[in-house]
Design an enzyme around this catalytic site. Sequence first.
Site, PDB file in Angstrom:
ATOM      1  N   ALA B  87       0.658  -1.200   0.036  1.00  0.00           N
ATOM      2  CA  ALA B  87       0.010  -0.143  -0.177  1.00  0.00           C
ATOM      3  C   ALA B  87       0.987   1.325   0.019  1.00  0.00           C
ATOM      4  O   ALA B  87       0.423   2.313   0.362  1.00  0.00           O
ATOM      5  CB  ALA B  87      -1.021  -0.008   1.223  1.00  0.00           C
ATOM      6  N   ALA B 287       7.228  13.238   3.361  1.00  0.00           N
ATOM      7  CA  ALA B 287       7.208  12.185   2.221  1.00  0.00           C
ATOM      8  C   ALA B 287       5.832  11.478   2.099  1.00  0.00           C
ATOM      9  O   ALA B 287       5.213  11.273   3.144  1.00  0.00           O
ATOM     10  CB  ALA B 287       8.125  11.183   2.399  1.00  0.00           C
ATOM     11  N   GLU B 292       3.741   2.150  -5.541  1.00  0.00           N
ATOM     12  CA  GLU B 292       3.083   1.386  -6.355  1.00  0.00           C
ATOM     13  C   GLU B 292       2.661   2.060  -7.560  1.00  0.00           C
ATOM     14  O   GLU B 292       2.219   1.840  -8.789  1.00  0.00           O
ATOM     15  CB  GLU B 292       1.863   0.864  -5.784  1.00  0.00           C
ATOM     16  CG  GLU B 292       2.081  -0.447  -4.950  1.00  0.00           C
ATOM     17  CD  GLU B 292       1.218  -0.728  -3.917  1.00  0.00           C
ATOM     18  OE1 GLU B 292       0.684  -1.768  -3.694  1.00  0.00           O
ATOM     19  OE2 GLU B 292       1.123   0.304  -3.034  1.00  0.00           O
TER      20      GLU B 292
END
Lengths: 163, 337
Positions: B87, B287, B292
Amino acid sequence: MRSSFVSFTLNGEEKELLIAPGQRLVDVLREQCGAMGTRNGCGQGGCGACTVHVDAVPMLSCLVLAELAEGCDILTIEGAARDRTLHALQEAFVAEAATQCGFCTAGMIMAAKALLDRDPAPQREAVVEALSGNVCRCTGYEPIIAAVLAAAAMLARLPAAAA
Amino acid sequence: MTRLRGRGISAVNYPTGMNLGGDPSQALIHATTTGNFVVTLSSVDLGQGLRTIMTQIAAEVLGVPPESVIIDTADTDTGPHCMGTFASRATHRIGNAIIMAATEARNALLDVAGEELEVAAADLETDGDGRIAVKGVPGKSISVLDAALAAHFKYGRTISGRGIYLKPRSYPDFETGAMDPDSCQAHACTIAEVEVDTETGEVRVLKLTSAYEIGRALNPMMVEQQIVGGSWMGMSHALYETTEPYYPDRAHGPVDFAEYLMPGPADIPQYDAVILERPSASGPFGAKGIGEMTANSPIPAIANAIFDACGVRIDELPITPEKLLRALDAAAVAPRR
Ligand code: FES
Ligand code: FES
Protein backbone atom coordinates in the site's frame (compact mmCIF):
# COMPACT_ATOMS: atom_id res chain seq x y z
CA MET A 1 26.82 -43.84 -12.29
CA ARG A 2 29.33 -42.76 -9.70
CA SER A 3 30.51 -39.38 -8.55
CA SER A 4 33.79 -38.24 -10.00
CA PHE A 5 36.46 -35.69 -9.28
CA VAL A 6 36.30 -32.62 -11.47
CA SER A 7 39.01 -29.93 -11.58
CA PHE A 8 38.54 -26.39 -12.81
CA THR A 9 39.71 -22.91 -12.07
CA LEU A 10 37.27 -20.63 -10.29
CA ASN A 11 38.19 -16.95 -10.34
CA GLY A 12 41.85 -17.91 -10.67
CA GLU A 13 41.78 -20.50 -7.90
CA GLU A 14 42.29 -24.25 -8.54
CA LYS A 15 39.34 -26.40 -7.46
CA GLU A 16 39.00 -30.15 -7.28
CA LEU A 17 35.54 -31.28 -6.26
CA LEU A 18 33.59 -34.51 -5.97
CA ILE A 19 30.68 -34.09 -8.35
CA ALA A 20 27.62 -36.29 -8.57
CA PRO A 21 26.34 -37.16 -12.05
CA GLY A 22 23.83 -34.61 -13.29
CA GLN A 23 24.83 -31.88 -10.84
CA ARG A 24 24.39 -28.43 -12.32
CA LEU A 25 27.25 -25.94 -12.35
CA VAL A 26 25.11 -23.27 -10.64
CA ASP A 27 24.56 -25.54 -7.64
CA VAL A 28 28.21 -26.54 -7.44
CA LEU A 29 29.29 -22.89 -7.52
CA ARG A 30 26.81 -21.82 -4.86
CA GLU A 31 26.74 -24.80 -2.55
CA GLN A 32 30.17 -26.41 -2.87
CA CYS A 33 32.28 -23.35 -3.68
CA GLY A 34 30.30 -20.86 -1.59
CA ALA A 35 30.17 -18.48 -4.58
CA MET A 36 26.67 -17.25 -3.74
CA GLY A 37 26.80 -14.22 -6.04
CA THR A 38 25.59 -16.32 -8.96
CA ARG A 39 21.81 -16.60 -8.70
CA ASN A 40 19.60 -19.54 -9.49
CA GLY A 41 16.53 -17.83 -10.91
CA CYS A 42 14.43 -20.07 -13.13
CA GLY A 43 16.74 -23.07 -13.43
CA GLN A 44 15.74 -23.56 -17.05
CA GLY A 45 17.62 -21.05 -19.16
CA GLY A 46 14.98 -18.34 -19.21
CA CYS A 47 16.25 -15.54 -16.98
CA GLY A 48 20.03 -15.18 -17.21
CA ALA A 49 20.50 -14.67 -13.46
CA CYS A 50 22.95 -17.59 -13.38
CA THR A 51 25.26 -16.24 -16.12
CA VAL A 52 28.97 -17.03 -15.59
CA HIS A 53 31.93 -17.16 -17.94
CA VAL A 54 33.24 -20.58 -18.93
CA ASP A 55 36.53 -20.17 -20.80
CA ALA A 56 35.58 -16.51 -21.37
CA VAL A 57 32.20 -17.40 -22.94
CA PRO A 58 29.03 -16.32 -21.09
CA MET A 59 26.97 -19.37 -20.19
CA LEU A 60 23.83 -20.13 -18.20
CA SER A 61 25.25 -22.14 -15.32
CA CYS A 62 21.84 -23.71 -14.63
CA LEU A 63 22.12 -25.48 -17.97
CA VAL A 64 25.75 -26.59 -17.66
CA LEU A 65 26.54 -29.99 -16.15
CA ALA A 66 29.31 -29.50 -13.62
CA GLU A 67 31.19 -32.53 -14.94
CA LEU A 68 31.68 -30.71 -18.23
CA ALA A 69 33.63 -27.99 -16.44
CA GLU A 70 36.67 -30.26 -16.25
CA GLY A 71 39.74 -28.23 -17.13
CA CYS A 72 37.72 -25.04 -17.68
CA ASP A 73 38.42 -21.55 -16.50
CA ILE A 74 35.31 -20.21 -14.73
CA LEU A 75 34.70 -16.61 -13.83
CA THR A 76 31.82 -15.54 -11.56
CA ILE A 77 30.80 -12.16 -10.17
CA GLU A 78 33.14 -12.77 -7.21
CA GLY A 79 36.04 -12.62 -9.70
CA ALA A 80 34.92 -9.41 -11.40
CA ALA A 81 36.54 -7.11 -8.84
CA ARG A 82 40.32 -7.26 -8.62
CA ASP A 83 42.55 -6.39 -5.67
CA ARG A 84 39.50 -5.04 -3.84
CA THR A 85 38.82 -2.62 -6.70
CA LEU A 86 35.42 -2.83 -8.35
CA HIS A 87 35.24 -3.57 -12.06
CA ALA A 88 34.15 -0.56 -14.14
CA LEU A 89 30.81 -2.29 -14.70
CA GLN A 90 30.26 -2.60 -10.95
CA GLU A 91 31.18 1.07 -10.45
CA ALA A 92 28.82 2.08 -13.23
CA PHE A 93 25.94 -0.05 -11.89
CA VAL A 94 26.24 1.82 -8.59
CA ALA A 95 26.56 5.25 -10.21
CA GLU A 96 23.66 4.73 -12.63
CA ALA A 97 21.40 3.16 -9.98
CA ALA A 98 21.16 0.07 -12.17
CA THR A 99 20.25 -2.30 -9.37
CA GLN A 100 17.26 -2.47 -7.04
CA CYS A 101 16.56 -5.90 -5.53
CA GLY A 102 19.83 -7.06 -7.06
CA PHE A 103 18.66 -10.52 -8.05
CA CYS A 104 19.52 -10.04 -11.73
CA THR A 105 22.63 -7.95 -11.16
CA ALA A 106 25.36 -10.59 -11.13
CA GLY A 107 24.02 -12.15 -14.31
CA MET A 108 23.63 -8.74 -15.96
CA ILE A 109 27.21 -7.79 -15.12
CA MET A 110 28.64 -11.09 -16.35
CA ALA A 111 26.64 -10.84 -19.60
CA ALA A 112 27.79 -7.23 -20.06
CA LYS A 113 31.39 -8.09 -19.22
CA ALA A 114 31.44 -10.72 -21.94
CA LEU A 115 30.31 -8.04 -24.38
CA LEU A 116 32.90 -5.46 -23.27
CA ASP A 117 35.65 -8.11 -23.32
CA ARG A 118 35.09 -8.65 -27.04
CA ASP A 119 33.70 -5.21 -28.01
CA PRO A 120 35.09 -2.49 -25.73
CA ALA A 121 33.16 0.33 -27.44
CA PRO A 122 29.71 -1.11 -28.19
CA GLN A 123 26.80 0.79 -29.69
CA ARG A 124 23.56 0.84 -27.72
CA GLU A 125 22.06 -1.86 -29.99
CA ALA A 126 24.93 -4.22 -29.15
CA VAL A 127 24.35 -3.67 -25.43
CA VAL A 128 20.62 -4.35 -25.81
CA GLU A 129 21.43 -7.51 -27.76
CA ALA A 130 23.94 -8.70 -25.15
CA LEU A 131 21.44 -8.22 -22.32
CA SER A 132 18.44 -9.63 -24.14
CA GLY A 133 18.67 -13.01 -22.39
CA ASN A 134 18.65 -11.46 -18.94
CA VAL A 135 15.40 -10.64 -17.16
CA CYS A 136 15.07 -7.76 -14.70
CA ARG A 137 11.84 -7.14 -12.79
CA CYS A 138 12.82 -3.88 -11.12
CA THR A 139 14.87 -1.40 -13.10
CA GLY A 140 13.09 -0.99 -16.44
CA TYR A 141 16.44 -1.89 -18.13
CA GLU A 142 17.31 1.67 -19.12
CA PRO A 143 19.64 2.25 -16.12
CA ILE A 144 21.36 -1.06 -16.88
CA ILE A 145 21.93 -0.15 -20.53
CA ALA A 146 23.20 3.27 -19.41
CA ALA A 147 25.55 1.63 -16.90
CA VAL A 148 27.09 -0.67 -19.52
CA LEU A 149 27.68 2.26 -21.88
CA ALA A 150 29.15 4.29 -19.00
CA ALA A 151 31.44 1.41 -18.06
CA ALA A 152 32.66 1.17 -21.65
CA ALA A 153 33.47 4.88 -21.57
CA MET A 154 35.23 4.44 -18.23
CA LEU A 155 37.33 1.54 -19.52
CA ALA A 156 38.30 3.53 -22.62
CA ARG A 157 39.96 6.06 -20.32
CA LEU A 158 41.91 3.40 -18.39
CA PRO A 159 45.26 1.89 -19.38
CA ALA A 160 44.59 -1.42 -21.16
CA ALA A 161 46.01 -3.66 -18.41
CA ALA A 162 43.43 -2.49 -15.86
CA ALA A 163 40.49 -3.68 -17.94
CA MET B 1 1.34 -2.14 -43.42
CA THR B 2 0.11 0.93 -41.64
CA ARG B 3 1.71 2.35 -38.58
CA LEU B 4 -0.42 4.81 -36.66
CA ARG B 5 0.83 7.04 -33.91
CA GLY B 6 -1.19 8.19 -30.92
CA ARG B 7 -0.86 9.97 -27.64
CA GLY B 8 -2.74 9.34 -24.39
CA ILE B 9 -2.88 10.91 -20.97
CA SER B 10 -3.67 9.58 -17.51
CA ALA B 11 -4.01 11.21 -14.12
CA VAL B 12 -3.73 9.30 -10.86
CA ASN B 13 -4.44 10.01 -7.21
CA TYR B 14 -2.76 7.38 -5.09
CA PRO B 15 -3.36 6.83 -1.39
CA THR B 16 -0.41 6.39 0.95
CA GLY B 17 -1.27 3.49 3.25
CA MET B 18 -4.58 1.85 4.03
CA ASN B 19 -7.33 2.06 6.59
CA LEU B 20 -7.65 -1.58 7.68
CA GLY B 21 -8.71 -1.92 11.30
CA GLY B 22 -6.14 0.71 12.16
CA ASP B 23 -2.69 0.62 10.61
CA PRO B 24 0.24 0.60 13.08
CA SER B 25 3.98 0.02 12.67
CA GLN B 26 6.69 0.08 15.30
CA ALA B 27 10.41 0.74 15.48
CA LEU B 28 12.83 0.08 18.33
CA ILE B 29 16.27 1.67 18.47
CA HIS B 30 19.20 0.99 20.77
CA ALA B 31 22.82 2.04 20.86
CA THR B 32 25.56 -0.58 21.05
CA THR B 33 28.73 -0.09 23.09
CA THR B 34 30.48 1.09 19.93
CA GLY B 35 28.05 3.96 19.39
CA ASN B 36 26.24 2.29 16.51
CA PHE B 37 22.47 2.47 16.51
CA VAL B 38 20.45 -0.63 15.75
CA VAL B 39 16.98 0.03 14.33
CA THR B 40 14.85 -3.07 14.80
CA LEU B 41 11.89 -3.43 12.45
CA SER B 42 9.64 -6.19 11.17
CA SER B 43 9.36 -4.48 7.82
CA VAL B 44 10.68 -6.08 4.63
CA ASP B 45 12.88 -4.50 1.97
CA LEU B 46 11.50 -5.88 -1.30
CA GLY B 47 14.31 -4.29 -3.29
CA GLN B 48 12.72 -0.85 -3.39
CA GLY B 49 15.30 0.45 -0.92
CA LEU B 50 13.45 0.54 2.40
CA ARG B 51 16.68 -0.03 4.32
CA THR B 52 18.30 2.99 2.72
CA ILE B 53 15.39 5.30 3.46
CA MET B 54 15.09 4.08 7.05
CA THR B 55 18.85 4.56 7.52
CA GLN B 56 18.58 8.12 6.23
CA ILE B 57 15.66 8.95 8.52
CA ALA B 58 17.27 7.41 11.62
CA ALA B 59 20.63 9.09 10.96
CA GLU B 60 18.99 12.47 10.36
CA VAL B 61 16.99 12.41 13.60
CA LEU B 62 19.71 10.85 15.77
CA GLY B 63 22.29 13.25 14.37
CA VAL B 64 24.79 10.50 13.56
CA PRO B 65 26.38 9.41 10.25
CA PRO B 66 24.38 6.87 8.18
CA GLU B 67 27.30 4.43 8.48
CA SER B 68 26.60 4.05 12.19
CA VAL B 69 22.97 3.02 11.67
CA ILE B 70 22.25 -0.69 11.41
CA ILE B 71 18.82 -1.64 10.08
CA ASP B 72 17.66 -5.02 11.36
CA THR B 73 14.54 -6.09 9.51
CA ALA B 74 11.98 -8.73 9.16
CA ASP B 75 11.99 -11.26 11.90
CA THR B 76 8.29 -11.18 12.61
CA ASP B 77 8.67 -13.70 15.46
CA THR B 78 10.86 -11.41 17.51
CA GLY B 79 10.66 -7.92 16.01
CA PRO B 80 8.29 -5.10 16.89
CA HIS B 81 4.99 -5.15 15.03
CA CYS B 82 4.71 -3.97 11.42
CA MET B 83 1.66 -4.36 9.18
CA GLY B 84 3.98 -4.95 6.23
CA THR B 85 5.45 -3.55 3.06
CA PHE B 86 2.40 -2.82 0.89
CA ALA B 87 0.00 0.00 0.00
CA SER B 88 2.98 2.33 -0.57
CA ARG B 89 2.97 2.74 3.22
CA ALA B 90 6.51 1.87 4.33
CA THR B 91 8.25 5.25 4.04
CA HIS B 92 5.29 6.98 5.70
CA ARG B 93 4.36 4.58 8.51
CA ILE B 94 7.75 3.14 9.41
CA GLY B 95 9.53 6.43 8.75
CA ASN B 96 7.26 8.13 11.29
CA ALA B 97 7.81 5.32 13.82
CA ILE B 98 11.57 5.72 13.40
CA ILE B 99 11.36 9.48 13.91
CA MET B 100 9.59 8.87 17.22
CA ALA B 101 12.05 6.18 18.36
CA ALA B 102 15.10 8.14 17.23
CA THR B 103 13.91 11.27 19.05
CA GLU B 104 13.72 9.33 22.33
CA ALA B 105 17.11 7.68 21.72
CA ARG B 106 18.69 11.00 20.83
CA ASN B 107 17.43 12.53 24.07
CA ALA B 108 18.93 9.62 26.04
CA LEU B 109 22.22 10.08 24.18
CA LEU B 110 22.33 13.82 24.91
CA ASP B 111 21.50 13.23 28.59
CA VAL B 112 24.56 11.01 28.96
CA ALA B 113 26.74 13.39 26.94
CA GLY B 114 25.50 16.29 29.11
CA GLU B 115 26.57 14.50 32.29
CA GLU B 116 29.98 13.72 30.84
CA LEU B 117 30.49 17.34 29.73
CA GLU B 118 28.78 18.77 32.83
CA VAL B 119 26.29 20.85 30.84
CA ALA B 120 22.54 20.65 30.31
CA ALA B 121 21.47 18.29 27.52
CA ALA B 122 19.50 21.16 25.95
CA ASP B 123 22.78 23.01 25.35
CA LEU B 124 24.18 20.22 23.17
CA GLU B 125 24.14 19.65 19.45
CA THR B 126 25.26 16.81 17.19
CA ASP B 127 27.45 17.42 14.16
CA GLY B 128 26.07 14.45 12.20
CA ASP B 129 29.58 13.11 12.01
CA GLY B 130 29.89 11.24 15.29
CA ARG B 131 30.46 14.06 17.78
CA ILE B 132 28.31 15.92 20.30
CA ALA B 133 29.38 19.46 21.21
CA VAL B 134 28.25 22.30 23.43
CA LYS B 135 26.38 24.78 21.23
CA GLY B 136 28.67 27.60 20.29
CA VAL B 137 31.69 25.89 21.90
CA PRO B 138 32.85 23.37 19.31
CA GLY B 139 35.98 22.60 21.34
CA LYS B 140 33.91 21.23 24.20
CA SER B 141 32.67 17.96 22.81
CA ILE B 142 32.43 14.19 23.24
CA SER B 143 32.22 11.45 20.64
CA VAL B 144 29.07 9.38 20.30
CA LEU B 145 31.27 6.34 20.97
CA ASP B 146 32.49 7.72 24.31
CA ALA B 147 28.95 8.68 25.29
CA ALA B 148 27.78 5.14 24.46
CA LEU B 149 30.63 3.64 26.50
CA ALA B 150 29.87 5.90 29.45
CA ALA B 151 26.17 4.99 29.30
CA HIS B 152 27.01 1.29 29.42
CA PHE B 153 29.97 1.14 31.78
CA LYS B 154 29.68 4.20 34.01
CA TYR B 155 26.00 5.11 34.35
CA GLY B 156 24.32 1.77 33.68
CA ARG B 157 21.82 3.30 31.28
CA THR B 158 20.40 2.37 27.93
CA ILE B 159 20.46 4.73 24.99
CA SER B 160 17.30 3.60 23.33
CA GLY B 161 13.98 4.68 21.93
CA ARG B 162 10.54 3.29 21.16
CA GLY B 163 8.44 4.44 18.24
CA ILE B 164 5.04 3.64 16.83
CA TYR B 165 2.94 5.25 14.15
CA LEU B 166 -0.75 4.45 14.14
CA LYS B 167 -3.16 5.47 11.46
CA PRO B 168 -6.37 4.99 13.45
CA ARG B 169 -9.29 3.17 11.91
CA SER B 170 -11.68 5.49 10.17
CA TYR B 171 -15.36 4.56 10.01
CA PRO B 172 -17.47 6.06 7.22
CA ASP B 173 -19.91 8.76 8.29
CA PHE B 174 -23.36 7.17 8.28
CA GLU B 175 -25.05 10.09 6.49
CA THR B 176 -22.47 11.14 3.93
CA GLY B 177 -20.15 8.15 3.55
CA ALA B 178 -17.22 10.48 4.18
CA MET B 179 -14.15 8.91 5.75
CA ASP B 180 -10.40 9.29 6.01
CA PRO B 181 -9.04 6.03 4.63
CA ASP B 182 -5.44 7.05 3.99
CA SER B 183 -2.93 9.51 5.39
CA CYS B 184 -2.22 11.54 2.28
CA GLN B 185 -2.41 11.16 -1.46
CA ALA B 186 0.34 11.31 -4.04
CA HIS B 187 -0.47 12.42 -7.57
CA ALA B 188 0.77 11.54 -11.01
CA CYS B 189 0.23 12.31 -14.64
CA THR B 190 1.62 10.24 -17.51
CA ILE B 191 1.68 10.93 -21.24
CA ALA B 192 2.20 7.88 -23.43
CA GLU B 193 3.19 7.99 -27.09
CA VAL B 194 2.61 4.77 -29.02
CA GLU B 195 2.82 3.36 -32.49
CA VAL B 196 0.21 0.79 -33.51
CA ASP B 197 0.89 -1.57 -36.39
CA THR B 198 -2.59 -2.23 -37.80
CA GLU B 199 -1.41 -5.25 -39.76
CA THR B 200 0.20 -7.18 -36.90
CA GLY B 201 -1.69 -5.59 -33.99
CA GLU B 202 1.58 -4.85 -32.24
CA VAL B 203 1.91 -1.76 -30.09
CA ARG B 204 5.22 -0.09 -29.50
CA VAL B 205 5.48 2.42 -26.67
CA LEU B 206 7.76 5.18 -27.88
CA LYS B 207 7.85 7.45 -24.88
CA LEU B 208 6.45 7.70 -21.35
CA THR B 209 6.60 11.15 -19.81
CA SER B 210 5.47 11.44 -16.21
CA ALA B 211 5.12 13.95 -13.42
CA TYR B 212 4.94 12.67 -9.84
CA GLU B 213 3.94 14.75 -6.85
CA ILE B 214 5.19 12.78 -3.86
CA GLY B 215 5.42 15.20 -0.97
CA ARG B 216 9.16 15.05 -0.55
CA ALA B 217 11.73 12.92 -2.37
CA LEU B 218 13.78 11.65 0.58
CA ASN B 219 16.20 10.02 -1.85
CA PRO B 220 15.75 11.50 -5.33
CA MET B 221 17.84 8.83 -7.05
CA MET B 222 15.71 6.06 -5.62
CA VAL B 223 12.53 7.94 -6.51
CA GLU B 224 13.74 8.03 -10.09
CA GLN B 225 14.48 4.30 -9.93
CA GLN B 226 10.90 3.68 -8.84
CA ILE B 227 9.54 5.83 -11.65
CA VAL B 228 11.65 4.23 -14.40
CA GLY B 229 11.11 0.68 -13.13
CA GLY B 230 7.41 1.38 -12.58
CA SER B 231 7.01 2.83 -16.08
CA TRP B 232 8.40 -0.41 -17.48
CA MET B 233 6.16 -2.51 -15.26
CA GLY B 234 3.08 -0.46 -16.18
CA MET B 235 3.85 -0.92 -19.86
CA SER B 236 4.34 -4.62 -19.20
CA HIS B 237 0.90 -4.88 -17.54
CA ALA B 238 -0.70 -2.81 -20.31
CA LEU B 239 0.64 -4.84 -23.23
CA TYR B 240 2.26 -8.12 -22.17
CA GLU B 241 1.69 -9.78 -18.82
CA THR B 242 -1.07 -12.25 -18.02
CA THR B 243 -1.37 -15.67 -16.47
CA GLU B 244 -4.76 -16.31 -18.14
CA PRO B 245 -4.71 -14.88 -21.66
CA TYR B 246 -8.27 -16.21 -22.26
CA TYR B 247 -9.62 -15.62 -18.77
CA PRO B 248 -11.65 -17.22 -17.23
CA ASP B 249 -10.42 -20.07 -19.42
CA ARG B 250 -6.98 -21.11 -18.18
CA ALA B 251 -5.91 -22.34 -21.61
CA HIS B 252 -2.57 -21.15 -22.97
CA GLY B 253 -1.53 -19.77 -19.59
CA PRO B 254 2.24 -19.34 -19.44
CA VAL B 255 4.21 -21.76 -17.29
CA ASP B 256 7.74 -20.34 -17.39
CA PHE B 257 9.85 -17.34 -18.34
CA ALA B 258 9.87 -18.40 -21.97
CA GLU B 259 6.08 -18.12 -22.17
CA TYR B 260 5.36 -15.37 -19.64
CA LEU B 261 5.72 -12.28 -21.77
CA MET B 262 7.47 -9.17 -20.53
CA PRO B 263 9.17 -6.41 -22.49
CA GLY B 264 12.91 -6.91 -22.72
CA PRO B 265 15.68 -4.34 -23.09
CA ALA B 266 14.88 -3.99 -26.81
CA ASP B 267 11.23 -3.08 -26.15
CA ILE B 268 11.59 -0.19 -23.74
CA PRO B 269 10.40 3.35 -24.46
CA GLN B 270 12.15 6.57 -23.72
CA TYR B 271 11.39 7.42 -20.08
CA ASP B 272 11.16 10.95 -18.85
CA ALA B 273 9.96 12.16 -15.46
CA VAL B 274 9.78 15.17 -13.23
CA ILE B 275 9.33 15.07 -9.48
CA LEU B 276 7.16 17.66 -7.74
CA GLU B 277 7.26 18.19 -3.99
CA ARG B 278 4.29 19.41 -1.94
CA PRO B 279 5.17 18.19 1.57
CA SER B 280 2.48 16.18 3.35
CA ALA B 281 1.69 17.32 6.90
CA SER B 282 1.64 13.72 8.18
CA GLY B 283 4.62 12.36 6.23
CA PRO B 284 8.16 11.89 7.57
CA PHE B 285 9.91 15.05 6.39
CA GLY B 286 6.82 15.55 4.22
CA ALA B 287 7.16 12.31 2.22
CA LYS B 288 4.27 10.40 0.65
CA GLY B 289 4.40 6.91 -0.87
CA ILE B 290 5.55 6.54 -4.47
CA GLY B 291 6.00 2.77 -4.81
CA GLU B 292 2.97 1.32 -6.53
CA MET B 293 1.54 4.28 -8.38
CA THR B 294 4.46 4.32 -10.80
CA ALA B 295 3.22 1.04 -12.30
CA ASN B 296 -0.41 2.22 -12.44
CA SER B 297 -0.22 5.53 -14.19
CA PRO B 298 1.26 4.27 -17.52
CA ILE B 299 -1.55 1.75 -18.09
CA PRO B 300 -4.53 4.07 -18.83
CA ALA B 301 -2.18 6.44 -20.67
CA ILE B 302 -1.15 3.62 -23.03
CA ALA B 303 -4.77 2.46 -23.52
CA ASN B 304 -5.78 6.03 -24.33
CA ALA B 305 -2.86 6.43 -26.73
CA ILE B 306 -3.94 3.29 -28.59
CA PHE B 307 -7.45 4.71 -28.90
CA ASP B 308 -5.99 7.96 -30.16
CA ALA B 309 -3.89 6.09 -32.72
CA CYS B 310 -6.45 3.74 -34.24
CA GLY B 311 -9.86 4.55 -32.77
CA VAL B 312 -10.48 1.31 -30.91
CA ARG B 313 -10.97 1.18 -27.18
CA ILE B 314 -9.67 -1.97 -25.50
CA ASP B 315 -10.75 -2.24 -21.87
CA GLU B 316 -9.22 -5.58 -20.93
CA LEU B 317 -5.54 -6.01 -20.10
CA PRO B 318 -3.16 -6.85 -21.51
CA ILE B 319 -3.84 -5.24 -24.87
CA THR B 320 -2.47 -8.07 -26.98
CA PRO B 321 -2.09 -7.99 -30.79
CA GLU B 322 -4.94 -10.51 -30.97
CA LYS B 323 -7.37 -8.29 -29.03
CA LEU B 324 -6.36 -5.25 -31.03
CA LEU B 325 -6.76 -6.96 -34.42
CA ARG B 326 -10.18 -8.35 -33.45
CA ALA B 327 -11.26 -4.89 -32.31
CA LEU B 328 -9.96 -3.32 -35.53
CA ASP B 329 -11.85 -5.93 -37.57
CA ALA B 330 -15.05 -5.27 -35.62
CA ALA B 331 -14.66 -1.52 -36.06
CA ALA B 332 -14.19 -1.96 -39.81
CA VAL B 333 -17.50 -3.86 -40.03
CA ALA B 334 -19.59 -1.78 -37.63
CA PRO B 335 -19.65 1.99 -37.79
CA ARG B 336 -17.74 3.58 -34.96
CA ARG B 337 -19.76 4.26 -31.79
S1 FES C 1 18.66 -19.64 -13.56
FE1 FES C 1 19.76 -20.03 -15.35
S2 FES C 1 18.68 -18.92 -16.84
FE2 FES C 1 17.43 -18.67 -15.08
S1 FES D 1 17.23 -5.36 -9.89
FE1 FES D 1 15.59 -6.66 -9.27
S2 FES D 1 15.55 -8.09 -10.92
FE2 FES D 1 16.94 -6.61 -11.64
